[in-house]
Design a protein around this motif. Sequence first.
Motif, mmCIF file in Angstrom:
data_model
loop_
_atom_site.group_PDB
_atom_site.id
_atom_site.type_symbol
_atom_site.label_atom_id
_atom_site.label_comp_id
_atom_site.label_asym_id
_atom_site.label_seq_id
_atom_site.Cartn_x
_atom_site.Cartn_y
_atom_site.Cartn_z
ATOM 1 N N THR A 168 62.145 40.463 28.778
ATOM 2 C CA THR A 168 62.741 40.751 27.477
ATOM 3 C C THR A 168 64.240 40.984 27.617
ATOM 4 N N LEU A 171 62.155 37.996 20.271
ATOM 5 C CA LEU A 171 62.242 39.432 20.544
ATOM 6 C C LEU A 171 61.365 40.246 19.594
ATOM 7 N N SER A 197 63.259 46.588 21.591
ATOM 8 C CA SER A 197 63.193 45.148 21.322
ATOM 9 C C SER A 197 63.394 44.866 19.838
#
Length: 144
Positions: A117, A68, A17
Amino acid sequence: MSESPYSDQADALARWSLVQALWPPTLLVVSCVAHLLFTPAADGMRGNAAQRVALASGLTVFAFSAILLFDALLFRLMASYEDEQRGGAAVDDILARMRLKPTPPETRSLAARSAGTRRLVLRQRIALAVFILASGLPLLTAPP
């Protein structure tokens, strides 16, 4: 104390991420600097529709990158717990305390969180593609 497979997976998601949050804005900044350096001042000052679309999509990329980064921190928090249930509950508690999300009736799995995500990354990529197209459009339509 050895790391659990769950903890390793959450830590890997945190690192992934973080990378996904950092490279698109870096590309945008490099692109904007190149545009400023290589576009004549008169052309660079015109505020046409393509530039406005590029600006809006660029800001969208930055917004998704911020989310993120936050997700990466939440995955790091989850990785600090040895089991998925406790790690997910800690994340849910923080999100509820920050008043970002209500406390869910049941804790979501790491797989469900990573799917969310991945959807954010997809949306970020779409915004990045729009930025690239809008930034390149004036170059394609410019007279020789």
